[in-house]
Design an enzyme around this catalytic site. Structure first.
Site, PDB file in Angstrom:
ATOM      1  N   ASN A  39       0.852  -1.179   0.000  1.00 18.12           N
ATOM      2  CA  ASN A  39       0.000   0.000   0.000  1.00 18.12           C
ATOM      3  C   ASN A  39       0.897   1.241   0.000  1.00 18.12           C
ATOM      4  OD1 ASN A  39      -1.595   2.224   1.168  1.00 18.12           O
ATOM      5  ND2 ASN A  39      -3.195   0.671   1.346  1.00 18.12           N
ATOM      6  N   HIS A  50      -3.393   0.478  -3.351  1.00 25.03           N
ATOM      7  CA  HIS A  50      -3.462  -0.521  -2.284  1.00 25.03           C
ATOM      8  C   HIS A  50      -2.403  -1.582  -2.592  1.00 25.03           C
ATOM      9  CE1 HIS A  50      -7.827   0.173  -0.701  1.00 25.03           C
ATOM     10  NE2 HIS A  50      -7.106   1.276  -0.683  1.00 25.03           N
ATOM     11  N   GLU A  52      -2.568  -4.790  -3.317  1.00 28.70           N
ATOM     12  CA  GLU A  52      -2.862  -5.626  -4.483  1.00 28.70           C
ATOM     13  C   GLU A  52      -2.736  -4.833  -5.778  1.00 28.70           C
ATOM     14  OE1 GLU A  52      -5.630  -6.942  -1.077  1.00 28.70           O
ATOM     15  OE2 GLU A  52      -4.809  -5.087  -1.835  1.00 28.70           O
ATOM     16  N   SER A  77      -7.602  -9.158   3.704  1.00 27.85           N
ATOM     17  CA  SER A  77      -8.756  -9.405   2.839  1.00 27.85           C
ATOM     18  C   SER A  77      -8.941  -8.247   1.854  1.00 27.85           C
ATOM     19  CB  SER A  77     -10.001  -9.575   3.725  1.00 27.85           C
ATOM     20  OG  SER A  77     -11.122  -9.960   2.982  1.00 27.85           O
ATOM     21  N   CYS A  79     -10.256  -5.331  -0.537  1.00 31.31           N
ATOM     22  CA  CYS A  79     -11.386  -4.403  -0.586  1.00 31.31           C
ATOM     23  C   CYS A  79     -12.117  -4.537  -1.929  1.00 31.31           C
ATOM     24  CB  CYS A  79     -10.881  -2.972  -0.403  1.00 31.31           C
ATOM     25  SG  CYS A  79      -9.987  -2.348  -1.855  1.00 31.31           S
ATOM     26  N   CYS A  82      -9.777  -3.725  -5.035  1.00 31.68           N
ATOM     27  CA  CYS A  82      -8.801  -4.781  -5.327  1.00 31.68           C
ATOM     28  C   CYS A  82      -9.497  -6.051  -5.799  1.00 31.68           C
ATOM     29  CB  CYS A  82      -7.931  -5.030  -4.105  1.00 31.68           C
ATOM     30  SG  CYS A  82      -6.943  -3.563  -3.665  1.00 31.68           S
ATOM     31  N   ASP A 142      -8.149   4.964   4.602  1.00 32.11           N
ATOM     32  CA  ASP A 142      -7.780   3.956   3.607  1.00 32.11           C
ATOM     33  C   ASP A 142      -8.961   3.102   3.196  1.00 32.11           C
ATOM     34  OD1 ASP A 142      -5.468   2.795   2.108  1.00 32.11           O
ATOM     35  OD2 ASP A 142      -6.160   0.985   3.116  1.00 32.11           O
TER      36      ASP A 142
END
Length: 146
Positions: A39, A50, A52, A77, A79, A82, A142
């Site tokens: 991130n 982010h 990912e 996990s 979002c 992503c 975020d």
């Protein structure tokens, strides 16, 4: 611990050391990391980087077949944003470090045929709990919470 999840955790720790949010990710194709990232919303003033998304960016332009044969590892996990990228590029499997501090769109991934594995890794959980406790306002920013 799986070496690829360890690489994602290293990315998360790098982000934290840079003053950012400790979430890291790697994309693995045929046993080799093709993209890695963490991130960087704080560091680069980005609305979208982010962990990912940074891994996708660093993987660069790949043929669809490469993504369709890849596994994405992430410390947290994913979002909605992503998750959308994972679905767009056809990643068939996502390995998640933890979902206790944040539950992303795992059900959407599963509903679209993505294999989702959640490890509940203690180092991932502690990394996020410590960060959220230390910087709750930044964390809420975020994840889009006011």
């Amino acid at each position: 611990m799986d070496k690829f999840m360890q690489a994602a955790i290293e990315e998360a720790r790098m982000g934290l050391a840079e003053g950012g949010i400790p979430i890291g990710s790697v994309i693995v194709h045929q046993g080799r990391i093709i993209g890695r990232g963490h991130n960087q919303r704080v560091q680069r003033g980005s609305a979208i980087l982010h962990g990912e998304m940074a891994a996708f960016e660093n993987a660069g332009r790949q043929p669809a077949k490469v993504y369709e044969e890849s596994v994405l590892y992430t410390t947290l996990s994913p979002c909605s944003m992503c998750t959308g990228a994972i679905l767009l590029y056809g990643i068939p499997k996502v390995i998640i470090g933890e979902n206790q501090t944040f539950m992303g769109e795992e059900e959407l991934l599963k509903s679209r045929g993505v294999e989702v594995v959640v490890l509940q890794d203690e180092s991932c959980i502690e990394l996020m709990r410590s960060f959220i406790k230390a910087k709750p306002q930044l964390w809420n920013e975020d994840i889009g919470v006011t």
